[in-house]
Design an enzyme around this catalytic site. Structure first.
Site, mmCIF file in Angstrom:
data_model
loop_
_atom_site.group_PDB
_atom_site.id
_atom_site.type_symbol
_atom_site.label_atom_id
_atom_site.label_comp_id
_atom_site.label_asym_id
_atom_site.label_seq_id
_atom_site.Cartn_x
_atom_site.Cartn_y
_atom_site.Cartn_z
ATOM 1 N N HIS A 141 0.828 -1.219 0.000
ATOM 2 C CA HIS A 141 0.000 0.000 0.000
ATOM 3 C C HIS A 141 0.858 1.263 0.000
ATOM 4 C CE1 HIS A 141 -3.628 -2.404 0.891
ATOM 5 N NE2 HIS A 141 -2.840 -3.072 1.718
ATOM 6 N N SER A 262 15.420 20.275 -15.522
ATOM 7 C CA SER A 262 14.327 21.240 -15.524
ATOM 8 C C SER A 262 14.817 22.540 -16.144
ATOM 9 C CB SER A 262 13.838 21.504 -14.091
ATOM 10 O OG SER A 262 13.007 22.641 -14.034
#
Length: 431
Positions: A141, A262
């Site tokens: 999970h 970036s």
């Protein structure tokens, strides 16, 4: 497929020239078969083999007039061959050539994919061997669970890719099928022996019961198997993306010299290759849906599948090929950070060892409900707190210390307790 994701090795197999080359291979194989059976003069076949050729541009010129690709091709071939050309395509229908030649393209593509898959297998096996003892937190999970090793995680990848290898080998048999059975597949104008001989020459098997086309369940199977390969590559890519998160940083894509992450933020090192693979898997899966819809043709044939296959078959093969090379290089050069794995494993004082403490208390006579409540109390008290320390809290709980000695409790926090049987998995996979 756009050039950005097309590599020469696969691009060649789906070029117009290669396609027409396979058409000619089929036509010549049929002529040879008919000559062996005495239906056409062997001298004519030799002349056809010596003179037969085509010009892709000329084929398109003719097709613009006749509006039929196979007729345009045959017209162009006959321009080279002359009178002997009357024996070409004798008793055949277009799909005899199209479907049999397509099988040749699909088999050749699959051979390349199997080679690239083998490369991936070797890279994963080597990386798993390198990190068979690199301990990290397992997660379920998305939450820390119990200790595993990075090699164990990679072992799961290896087992999955090995299954793909077996599937693609079976697929090789499924798709390596031709048909030379004429209009609607009844052999009315070309006998089964011609099909058998021609297919043998081409390295194919005759389809068991073709109509005017080879049934498209075979092609749907082909694309679905590629979609499965792509889905696994996506699983690996998503795992890398998750492990590369700044607050995890247990692995990282190799960042080459001069690379920039970036346009705005110089610090960024983004998992762009894994993200690219995730997107590509979506495309291959979408092609599987289209391939399934191609199965339902009208009666003995229509051409509703044709326009779809002109897109999905070369694209699925080309994308899967690109993805296999990309994930192979990504895994080979993956940066692995064992110290970060160790840091994350011991987060909040080793809460990931809670089940070992639970089982130790049960072994000493506690009920499961009582032991669970005791362990959960300390685990939750440590969870998500900067100073949280599960091991310290549980070691000071009198309900625990009255049953477990310090030495017995210390054993519960030894990661090796969780790894003792991993050697069996490594043995099964030859790691």
């Amino acid at each position: 497929m756009i050039e950005r994701y097309t590599l020469p090795e696969m691009a060649n197999l789906w070029s117009e020239a290669y396609k027409l080359k396979t058409w000619l291979q089929v036509e010549i194989a049929v002529c040879e078969a008919q000559a062996e059976l005495g239906y056409i003069p062997s001298e004519a076949v030799e002349e056809i083999k010596a003179k037969a050729d085509f010009d892709p541009k000329r084929v398109l010129e003719i097709e613009a007039v006749v509006r039929h690709d196979v007729i345009a091709f045959l017209t162009n071939v006959n321009e080279y061959v002359g009178d002997a050309g009357r024996y070409i395509h004798l008793g055949l229908t277009s799909s005899d050539v199209l479907d049999t030649a397509l099988a040749l393209q699909l088999v050749a593509s699959l051979d390349i994919l199997l080679q690239r898959l083998e490369d991936l297998i070797q890279v994963i096996r080597e990386k798993a061997r390198e990190h068979r003892h690199t301990v990290m937190a397992g997660r379920s999970h998305g939450i820390h669970a119990e200790p595993i090793t990075f090699g164990f995680k990679l072992a799961g990848w290896l087992a999955e890719v090995l299954r793909h290898q077996e599937r693609l080998k079976i697929l090789h048999e499924t798709i390596a099928v031709g048909k030379i059975s004429g209009a609607v597949g009844t052999y009315a104008n070309v006998e089964p022996r011609v099909e058998a001989i021609a297919c043998q020459k081409l390295g194919l098997k005759p389809d068991t019961a073709s109509t005017q086309v080879i049934s498209r369940d075979r092609h749907a199977d082909y694309v679905q198997q590629l979609a499965l390969v792509a889905a696994s590559i996506e699983r690996f890519a998503v795992e890398i993306r998750n492990l590369q998160k700044t607050d995890v940083l247990e692995v990282e894509e190799f960042f080459s010299k001069g690379q920039k992450g970036s346009s705005a933020m110089p610090h960024k090192r983004n998992p762009i290759r894994s993200e690219r693979l995730t997107g590509m898997a979506r495309l291959v899966r979408s092609h599987a849906g289209a391939a399934l819809e191609n199965v339902a043709l009208w009666h003995e044939r229509d051409i509703s599948h044709s326009s779809v296959e002109r897109v999905i078959l070369p694209d699925a093969c080309t994308l899967t090929h690109f993805m296999l090379l990309e994930i192979t290089d990504l895994v080979k050069n993956l940066l692995v950070y064992p110290e970060n794995m160790k840091r994350n494993l011991n987060c909040y004082g080793g809460v990931v060892f809670s089940q070992k403490v639970l089982l130790a208390l049960i072994d000493k006579g506690s009920s499961r409900e009582e032991a669970y409540a005791i362990v959960q109390e300390s685990a939750h008290a440590a969870w998500n707190k900067p100073e949280g320390n599960f091991q310290d809290l549980i070691s000071k709980d009198p309900r625990v210390t009255e049953k477990l000695s310090p030495a017995e409790l210390e054993v519960c926090f030894d990661p090796q307790q969780h790894l003792n049987h991993l050697e069996e998995i490594y043995r099964r996979l030859g790691i």
